[in-house]
Design a protein around this motif. Structure first.
Motif, PDB file in Angstrom:
ATOM      1  N   ILE A   1      -5.962   4.554   6.676  1.00 49.15           N
ATOM      2  CA  ILE A   1      -5.425   3.200   6.571  1.00 49.15           C
ATOM      3  C   ILE A   1      -6.331   2.231   7.320  1.00 49.15           C
ATOM      4  CG2 ILE A   1      -3.449   1.710   7.058  1.00 49.15           C
ATOM      5  CD1 ILE A   1      -1.744   4.345   6.893  1.00 49.15           C
ATOM      6  N   GLY A   2      -6.745   2.604   8.523  1.00 48.90           N
ATOM      7  CA  GLY A   2      -7.658   1.762   9.289  1.00 48.90           C
ATOM      8  C   GLY A   2      -8.976   1.567   8.560  1.00 48.90           C
ATOM      9  N   SER A   3      -9.485   2.610   7.945  1.00 49.25           N
ATOM     10  CA  SER A   3     -10.729   2.497   7.175  1.00 49.25           C
ATOM     11  C   SER A   3     -10.568   1.517   6.018  1.00 49.25           C
ATOM     12  CB  SER A   3     -11.155   3.861   6.629  1.00 49.25           C
ATOM     13  OG  SER A   3     -11.460   4.736   7.679  1.00 49.25           O
ATOM     14  N   TYR A   4      -9.437   1.594   5.334  1.00 48.79           N
ATOM     15  CA  TYR A   4      -9.177   0.690   4.216  1.00 48.79           C
ATOM     16  C   TYR A   4      -9.151  -0.762   4.691  1.00 48.79           C
ATOM     17  CZ  TYR A   4      -6.772  -1.743   0.460  1.00 48.79           C
ATOM     18  OH  TYR A   4      -6.435  -2.647  -0.518  1.00 48.79           O
ATOM     19  N   LEU A   5      -8.413  -1.028   5.765  1.00 53.13           N
ATOM     20  CA  LEU A   5      -8.286  -2.400   6.264  1.00 53.13           C
ATOM     21  C   LEU A   5      -9.616  -2.923   6.820  1.00 53.13           C
ATOM     22  CD1 LEU A   5      -4.787  -2.125   7.959  1.00 53.13           C
ATOM     23  CD2 LEU A   5      -5.348  -3.200   5.768  1.00 53.13           C
ATOM     24  N   PHE A   6     -10.321  -2.083   7.574  1.00 50.17           N
ATOM     25  CA  PHE A   6     -11.608  -2.504   8.121  1.00 50.17           C
ATOM     26  C   PHE A   6     -12.606  -2.764   6.996  1.00 50.17           C
ATOM     27  CE2 PHE A   6     -15.573  -1.934  10.645  1.00 50.17           C
ATOM     28  CZ  PHE A   6     -15.327  -2.905  11.603  1.00 50.17           C
ATOM     29  N   ASN A   7     -12.558  -1.958   5.938  1.00 48.16           N
ATOM     30  CA  ASN A   7     -13.425  -2.163   4.784  1.00 48.16           C
ATOM     31  C   ASN A   7     -13.160  -3.522   4.143  1.00 48.16           C
ATOM     32  OD1 ASN A   7     -15.385  -1.108   2.733  1.00 48.16           O
ATOM     33  ND2 ASN A   7     -13.614  -1.488   1.421  1.00 48.16           N
TER      34      ASN A   7
ATOM     35  N   GLY B   1       2.917   8.944  12.617  1.00 47.82           N
ATOM     36  CA  GLY B   1       2.870   9.900  11.522  1.00 47.82           C
ATOM     37  C   GLY B   1       1.829   9.599  10.466  1.00 47.82           C
ATOM     38  N   LEU B   2       1.037   8.545  10.648  1.00 46.42           N
ATOM     39  CA  LEU B   2       0.060   8.169   9.620  1.00 46.42           C
ATOM     40  C   LEU B   2      -1.381   8.199  10.116  1.00 46.42           C
ATOM     41  CD1 LEU B   2       1.951   5.223   7.888  1.00 46.42           C
ATOM     42  CD2 LEU B   2       1.802   7.610   7.175  1.00 46.42           C
ATOM     43  N   ARG B   3      -1.594   8.766  11.286  1.00 48.82           N
ATOM     44  CA  ARG B   3      -2.960   8.863  11.797  1.00 48.82           C
ATOM     45  C   ARG B   3      -3.796   9.762  10.877  1.00 48.82           C
ATOM     46  NH1 ARG B   3       0.121   9.683  16.635  1.00 48.82           N
ATOM     47  NH2 ARG B   3       0.099   7.761  17.848  1.00 48.82           N
ATOM     48  N   GLY B   4      -5.015   9.334  10.657  1.00 47.60           N
ATOM     49  CA  GLY B   4      -5.935  10.146   9.857  1.00 47.60           C
ATOM     50  C   GLY B   4      -5.755  10.002   8.358  1.00 47.60           C
TER      51      GLY B   4
ATOM     52  N   HIS C   1       4.996   3.447   2.910  1.00 44.73           N
ATOM     53  CA  HIS C   1       4.571   2.202   2.264  1.00 44.73           C
ATOM     54  C   HIS C   1       4.284   1.183   3.353  1.00 44.73           C
ATOM     55  CE1 HIS C   1       6.795   3.988  -1.151  1.00 44.73           C
ATOM     56  NE2 HIS C   1       5.891   3.355  -1.872  1.00 44.73           N
ATOM     57  N   LEU C   2       3.249   0.392   3.133  1.00 44.92           N
ATOM     58  CA  LEU C   2       2.919  -0.691   4.057  1.00 44.92           C
ATOM     59  C   LEU C   2       2.893  -1.999   3.283  1.00 44.92           C
ATOM     60  CD1 LEU C   2      -0.101   0.690   6.134  1.00 44.92           C
ATOM     61  CD2 LEU C   2       2.297   0.637   6.783  1.00 44.92           C
ATOM     62  N   LEU C   3       3.497  -3.017   3.868  1.00 40.71           N
ATOM     63  CA  LEU C   3       3.374  -4.365   3.343  1.00 40.71           C
ATOM     64  C   LEU C   3       2.137  -4.968   3.983  1.00 40.71           C
ATOM     65  CD1 LEU C   3       4.478  -6.760   1.720  1.00 40.71           C
ATOM     66  CD2 LEU C   3       5.791  -7.398   3.752  1.00 40.71           C
ATOM     67  N   LEU C   4       1.251  -5.493   3.170  1.00 41.14           N
ATOM     68  CA  LEU C   4       0.002  -6.064   3.648  1.00 41.14           C
ATOM     69  C   LEU C   4      -0.054  -7.526   3.230  1.00 41.14           C
ATOM     70  CD1 LEU C   4      -2.846  -5.633   4.909  1.00 41.14           C
ATOM     71  CD2 LEU C   4      -3.627  -5.001   2.620  1.00 41.14           C
ATOM     72  N   GLU C   5      -0.257  -8.410   4.202  1.00 41.97           N
ATOM     73  CA  GLU C   5      -0.422  -9.833   3.918  1.00 41.97           C
ATOM     74  C   GLU C   5      -1.850 -10.216   4.263  1.00 41.97           C
ATOM     75  OE1 GLU C   5       1.540 -14.180   4.900  1.00 41.97           O
ATOM     76  OE2 GLU C   5       1.776 -12.578   6.366  1.00 41.97           O
TER      77      GLU C   5
ATOM     78  N   LEU D   1       0.853  -1.183   0.000  1.00 44.78           N
ATOM     79  CA  LEU D   1       0.000   0.000   0.000  1.00 44.78           C
ATOM     80  C   LEU D   1       0.888   1.231   0.000  1.00 44.78           C
ATOM     81  CD1 LEU D   1      -2.669  -0.968   2.696  1.00 44.78           C
ATOM     82  CD2 LEU D   1      -2.779  -1.289   0.229  1.00 44.78           C
ATOM     83  N   GLU D   2       0.658   2.108  -0.944  1.00 42.96           N
ATOM     84  CA  GLU D   2       1.398   3.362  -1.035  1.00 42.96           C
ATOM     85  C   GLU D   2       0.520   4.440  -0.415  1.00 42.96           C
ATOM     86  OE1 GLU D   2       2.198   5.503  -4.980  1.00 42.96           O
ATOM     87  OE2 GLU D   2       4.083   4.441  -4.524  1.00 42.96           O
ATOM     88  N   ILE D   3       1.033   5.088   0.620  1.00 46.75           N
ATOM     89  CA  ILE D   3       0.250   6.074   1.359  1.00 46.75           C
ATOM     90  C   ILE D   3       0.701   7.469   0.948  1.00 46.75           C
ATOM     91  CG2 ILE D   3      -0.512   6.817   3.641  1.00 46.75           C
ATOM     92  CD1 ILE D   3      -1.000   3.791   3.003  1.00 46.75           C
ATOM     93  N   HIS D   4      -0.250   8.252   0.459  1.00 45.59           N
ATOM     94  CA  HIS D   4       0.014   9.642   0.089  1.00 45.59           C
ATOM     95  C   HIS D   4      -0.631  10.552   1.123  1.00 45.59           C
ATOM     96  CE1 HIS D   4       1.700   8.918  -3.937  1.00 45.59           C
ATOM     97  NE2 HIS D   4       0.946   7.829  -3.892  1.00 45.59           N
ATOM     98  N   ASP D   5      -0.132  11.749   1.228  1.00 42.82           N
ATOM     99  CA  ASP D   5      -0.698  12.715   2.156  1.00 42.82           C
ATOM    100  C   ASP D   5      -2.179  12.884   1.848  1.00 42.82           C
ATOM    101  OD1 ASP D   5      -1.542  15.558   2.980  1.00 42.82           O
ATOM    102  OD2 ASP D   5       0.372  15.282   4.019  1.00 42.82           O
TER     103      ASP D   5
END
Length: 181
Positions: free
Chosen positions: A123-129, A117-120, A40-44, A23-27
């Motif tokens: 990311i949590g919404s994406y994973l919970f979805n 540094g990644l709050r808000g 960047h996050l590695l997601l398994e 996952l590539e996280i942009h501002d």
């Protein structure tokens, strides 16, 4: 803004989700056009299922989305325990129930995500979805009650935690008008 690097795989005429993703996280406020990603996050994605041999249906199933921040090769920071974690869900035919926050339909669960540094950045919404979408395979199953505990959140993130659940139409009976439980 979150961008999934890579594409979904075509398998036997159906679309499936790869086991490993980046996952590539942009501002969130500046968007992808602002330039380089902020992380960047590695997601398994680990899914399991036990099949009921009498009728071929799913008897029990689970999903676990494990995440870990990918640090640059020469970054001298140590990986903290908060830089990794997982979101889980499960289904039981016996109880005809799904849990969106636990790997057992009879136990309690919780959702924790505290990436520095990644709050808000949703990311949590994406994973919970992803967990919610997975659970929709059993549309008639009861959704296990989610209990919010006061100690599961800090004063600064309770509003954000509550908003995460509420955007998925999950309603809570709060103890106070400020929804701080």
């Amino acid at each position: 803004m979150i961008e999934l690097l890579g594409s979904r795989l075509k398998k036997d005429g159906t679309w499936s989700t790869p086991r490993l993703q980046v996952l590539e996280i942009h501002d969130r406020e500046k968007g992808k056009e602002a330039g380089e990603p902020i992380a960047h996050l590695l997601l398994e994605r680990v899914e399991t299922a036990q099949i009921d041999e009498s009728d071929g249906s799913v008897f029990e199933a689970s999903i676990e989305l494990r995440f870990q921040r990918i640090l640059p090769k020469f970054d001298t920071r140590r990986q903290s325990t908060y830089e990794l974690g997982s979101f889980v869900g499960c289904y039981s035919k016996l109880y005809d129930r799904v849990s969106l926050t636990s790997n057992a339909v009879y136990g309690d669960g919780a959702v924790f995500m505290d990436l520095s540094g990644l709050r808000g950045h949703r990311i949590g919404s994406y994973l919970f979805n992803e967990v919610v979408a997975w659970a929709k395979q059993w549309p008639d199953a009861e959704v296990k009650t989610i209990t919010l505990n006061a100690g599961d959140a800090t004063a600064t993130n309770k509003v954000r935690r509550n908003r995460l659940y509420e955007q998925f139409k999950i309603a809570f009976d709060y103890n106070d008008a400020k929804k701080l439980k």
